[in-house]
Scaffold this motif. Structure first.
Motif, PDB file in Angstrom:
ATOM      1  N   ALA D  73       8.560  -0.168  -5.842  1.00  8.60           N
ATOM      2  CA  ALA D  73       9.874  -0.201  -5.188  1.00  8.60           C
ATOM      3  C   ALA D  73       9.704  -0.337  -3.677  1.00  8.60           C
ATOM      4  N   TRP D  74       8.697   0.343  -3.137  1.00 10.22           N
ATOM      5  CA  TRP D  74       8.445   0.237  -1.697  1.00 10.22           C
ATOM      6  C   TRP D  74       8.049  -1.197  -1.333  1.00 10.22           C
ATOM      7  N   LEU D  75       7.181  -1.801  -2.170  1.00  9.84           N
ATOM      8  CA  LEU D  75       6.788  -3.191  -1.925  1.00  9.84           C
ATOM      9  C   LEU D  75       8.000  -4.103  -1.979  1.00  9.84           C
ATOM     10  N   GLY D  76       8.870  -3.869  -2.960  1.00 10.36           N
ATOM     11  CA  GLY D  76      10.070  -4.680  -3.087  1.00 10.36           C
ATOM     12  C   GLY D  76      10.984  -4.498  -1.883  1.00 10.36           C
ATOM     13  N   HIS D  77      11.145  -3.249  -1.463  1.00  7.95           N
ATOM     14  CA  HIS D  77      11.967  -2.933  -0.300  1.00  7.95           C
ATOM     15  C   HIS D  77      11.422  -3.619   0.947  1.00  7.95           C
ATOM     16  N   ASN D  78      10.110  -3.586   1.042  1.00  3.68           N
ATOM     17  CA  ASN D  78       9.410  -4.246   2.123  1.00  3.68           C
ATOM     18  C   ASN D  78       9.687  -5.733   2.154  1.00  3.68           C
ATOM     19  N   ALA D  79       9.612  -6.354   0.982  1.00  2.00           N
ATOM     20  CA  ALA D  79       9.844  -7.790   0.894  1.00  2.00           C
ATOM     21  C   ALA D  79      11.277  -8.109   1.308  1.00  2.00           C
ATOM     22  N   ILE D  80      12.214  -7.259   0.871  1.00  2.00           N
ATOM     23  CA  ILE D  80      13.619  -7.486   1.217  1.00  2.00           C
ATOM     24  C   ILE D  80      13.830  -7.411   2.722  1.00  2.00           C
ATOM     25  N   THR D  81      13.361  -6.323   3.336  1.00  2.36           N
ATOM     26  CA  THR D  81      13.590  -6.178   4.783  1.00  2.36           C
ATOM     27  C   THR D  81      12.812  -7.219   5.573  1.00  2.36           C
ATOM     28  N   GLU D  82      11.717  -7.686   4.989  1.00  7.68           N
ATOM     29  CA  GLU D  82      10.930  -8.730   5.645  1.00  7.68           C
ATOM     30  C   GLU D  82      11.772  -9.999   5.826  1.00  7.68           C
ATOM     31  N   TYR D  83      12.621 -10.277   4.859  1.00  8.11           N
ATOM     32  CA  TYR D  83      13.470 -11.462   4.925  1.00  8.11           C
ATOM     33  C   TYR D  83      14.759 -11.206   5.697  1.00  8.11           C
ATOM     34  N   LEU D  84      14.972  -9.954   6.075  1.00  3.51           N
ATOM     35  CA  LEU D  84      16.253  -9.582   6.673  1.00  3.51           C
ATOM     36  C   LEU D  84      16.355 -10.000   8.132  1.00  3.51           C
ATOM     37  N   ASP D  85      17.462 -10.597   8.459  1.00  4.50           N
ATOM     38  CA  ASP D  85      17.720 -10.934   9.848  1.00  4.50           C
ATOM     39  C   ASP D  85      18.353  -9.735  10.540  1.00  4.50           C
ATOM     40  N   TYR D 201       5.150  -5.613 -10.998  1.00  3.66           N
ATOM     41  CA  TYR D 201       5.689  -5.741  -9.643  1.00  3.66           C
ATOM     42  C   TYR D 201       4.583  -5.640  -8.597  1.00  3.66           C
ATOM     43  N   ILE D 202       3.617  -4.749  -8.870  1.00  4.87           N
ATOM     44  CA  ILE D 202       2.591  -4.495  -7.859  1.00  4.87           C
ATOM     45  C   ILE D 202       1.580  -5.620  -7.803  1.00  4.87           C
ATOM     46  N   HIS D 209       0.117 -15.036  -2.703  1.00  8.88           N
ATOM     47  CA  HIS D 209       1.050 -15.027  -1.583  1.00  8.88           C
ATOM     48  C   HIS D 209       2.488 -15.276  -2.004  1.00  8.88           C
ATOM     49  N   ALA D 210       2.688 -15.461  -3.283  1.00 10.55           N
ATOM     50  CA  ALA D 210       4.053 -15.664  -3.743  1.00 10.55           C
ATOM     51  C   ALA D 210       4.693 -14.305  -4.001  1.00 10.55           C
ATOM     52  N   GLY D 211       5.893 -14.358  -4.459  1.00  6.09           N
ATOM     53  CA  GLY D 211       6.546 -13.125  -4.875  1.00  6.09           C
ATOM     54  C   GLY D 211       6.890 -12.219  -3.714  1.00  6.09           C
ATOM     55  N   PHE D 212       6.356 -11.017  -3.754  1.00  6.51           N
ATOM     56  CA  PHE D 212       6.766 -10.011  -2.784  1.00  6.51           C
ATOM     57  C   PHE D 212       6.306 -10.285  -1.373  1.00  6.51           C
ATOM     58  N   LEU D 213       5.397 -11.224  -1.224  1.00  3.99           N
ATOM     59  CA  LEU D 213       4.825 -11.357   0.099  1.00  3.99           C
ATOM     60  C   LEU D 213       5.269 -12.610   0.803  1.00  3.99           C
TER      61      LEU D 213
END
Lengths: 224, 224, 224, 224
Positions: D73-85, D201-202, D209-213
């Protein structure tokens, strides 16, 4: 004028190491602070409180060894990310695996504090503790070796520095292996050894700036 | 154009103080928040809950004193790193030692809350508590004195400011020593004294901007 | 060329709000996460586990209300520091006082979960809980009013925005006072009210961008 | 010269995602580290400690599954905020809701560890656990879908990348639903399935490099 780059960005390619560090720092800080929850005198200690406090020495010893070990692991983690140019997917996952073991450490620490002095149980607790420490220390080395292998290290890091960190992170493993075996016969020796390894990582006895502390960006900078 | 320096870098030589601060903040924040876990009414307090809540005053007092002390230590730590130009290996290790004591504080706090009012045990608990506070406070001063001695302080910090911080951090030590001895006879006096010392550190009564709060970069800056 | 200012510095005069925020975030995050430790079924619940889980509804309710309240306080704290140009000594101390109350909240939460449904104890627990929430909410408003009074707010913040935040932070106080009195007669009403106040703070029903969320720096910026 | 923008500012419009991330990281890190507190051998295990340690396998399994799930979930959250403007008010609230569920997870984890192997209770515990995991995973997807819908995503993010993340976050939901039903008959199958979903997920098995990253800012940058 295009050379004026956002200062934070150089670390952001691949994966933002900032948040990886923040999360890791959080886990290290919590694991190290939770250790104290397992120190406690039993209920009716009122009359002989001084004695009860003194009799808790196994808890203090366990607190000290685990604090030193997690502290050393944090320093090692710090040194690794200090050299990191960026993180990739596998690095982030290996890091999670390391955190899994680090945040598990309070449990063997508690066992160790509870059963030291109790004959056969002592042997089991110290061995279980040692294996956990060995695991944490191995994963730290794996993390670093992976970072070097996958070219995640900053290109301006000198080869000697990289080798020095590898050398610093390696001997602990052999030490833990020897001590785990020794602990089957003399548990207390193993415990002292675990503390010694943690202090070896923490105290940079040869050269203050060698080892865990990359002296990067030491070049003189003009300041206003 | 080479003078356009990455803004974060001035603090990064030697050792990144950023991560040292993050880890320290984490430990301070966790230690201060764990204190509440030791406040609790016993199981069957249902019928006389109001009384049980009132009777917990030693727990509230212990919570208050320890919260104030850890809060004061965090403020002091803040002031120290605020003056820091960089950290070296020994500073990082001394800092770990300080955190070892700070994250240990919930244990003497619990003892103190449990045994106050219990005659001889009270004396032991209050003395043990005082020694822990003295240790934390000594290590904070040692950390600062080391930083000054090792020239880790920002070159633009005025000598008076450095001396002022040293003066602010010092008297607590003598205070704790006197109170620990006094506590052997009158434990409650010692406790009030511990609170007073923490408040002395927290409340900047002479001059709001003196003491713990370096007023650096106060020079007027043009803003858009 | 002297206009190229280090980007982080504008917030650093007086006191670095960065570390104040990091420490506060830590305390808020820990207090909010510790709440779960107080949820638990008793030992021998094996045979009727489903029922035991359902019977824990007071714990879930307490968890929900306290999570919402601490979450709302964090949002409010966020909004305040968002408007902050700098912090001064008194602000940092008031902030510590707020954190003292916030990190205390898990205790009244536990009492509330343990004694709801237990007649007279329920009344005591709900009132004690309400007073704690009132205190947290009052300190948040005091913090903000002090920041405005001491001119710590960014000069470019519009007066209406400042007044809007004051208006958002104020009504909760009256609400808590009314509910504390109501709770003496009808505890369950008070609890529902506490949840409603927290949701009022959390859910920005009138205007998504009004209230807690300063829409600063919304002016179009060119991006590369 | 007006193009020299403060580097942190691009992320600051609407709502500072920095503090949202710091608070979220804190909650994730604490929830993941608190899991260990629930592992413990009972008091008189001295004589057969090794056996007691081995018999704790349900606790280790629960620790592993929950650690992996929160880590994912943390990785997913990370990926989301990474894309966040930027974040808006609703995003911040949805994020609080996600954290509510994440910091609740240690409770079902404990139940699961305590009641596995206990016939009917096992079924209840595993189902309750599965529903909690489903909820966390659903909220993560809702958070991401909201961010896309509300145009909070960075404009330079490629559409394929956005779709890829949506695809990565979605299948877990169906998986949890199937496993919750399966767990009513074969609890152990459900548990293995929960672990498999977390590892899915992990571990980014197709493409590192796809997916969460998100591989943003991978364009070659000149470095000094």
């Amino acid at each position: 004028m295009t050379t004026v780059e956002p200062p934070h960005e150089p670390r952001r390619r691949g994966f933002r190491t900032g948040r990886l560090e923040a999360f890791s720092d959080g886990v290290f800080a919590i694991a190290i602070t939770l250790l104290v929850l397992d120190i406690g005198v039993s209920g009716g200690a009122g009359r002989h409180l001084l004695r009860s406090i003194v009799d808790l020495w196994p808890s203090y010893l366990a607190y000290l060894v685990s604090f030193a070990t997690i502290g050393a692991a944090w320093l090692g983690h710090n040194a690794i990310t200090e050299y990191l140019d960026r993180a990739d997917a596998a690095f982030v996952r290996l890091n999670l695996l390391l955190l899994l073991v680090v945040s598990f450490l309070p449990f063997p620490t508690r066992l160790f504090a509870d059963y030291i002095g109790e004959d056969s149980a002592e042997r089991v607790a110290v061995t279980f503790y040692g294996i956990s420490l060995l695991l944490a220390s191995t994963l730290l080395l794996v993390l670093w070796r992976y970072a070097v292998w996958a070219h995640l290290v900053r290109p301006d890091a000198a080869d000697e520095e990289i080798q020095l960190l590898t050398q610093r992170l390696s001997p602990g493993l052999a030490g833990y292996l020897v001590l785990i075996v020794a602990g089957l016969f003399l548990p207390i020796i193993a415990v002292i050894g675990y503390l010694a390894i943690a202090l070896y990582y923490i105290i940079p006895f040869r050269n203050l700036h060698a080892g865990f502390l990359p002296s990067r960006r030491r070049s003189p900078q003009p300041r206003g």
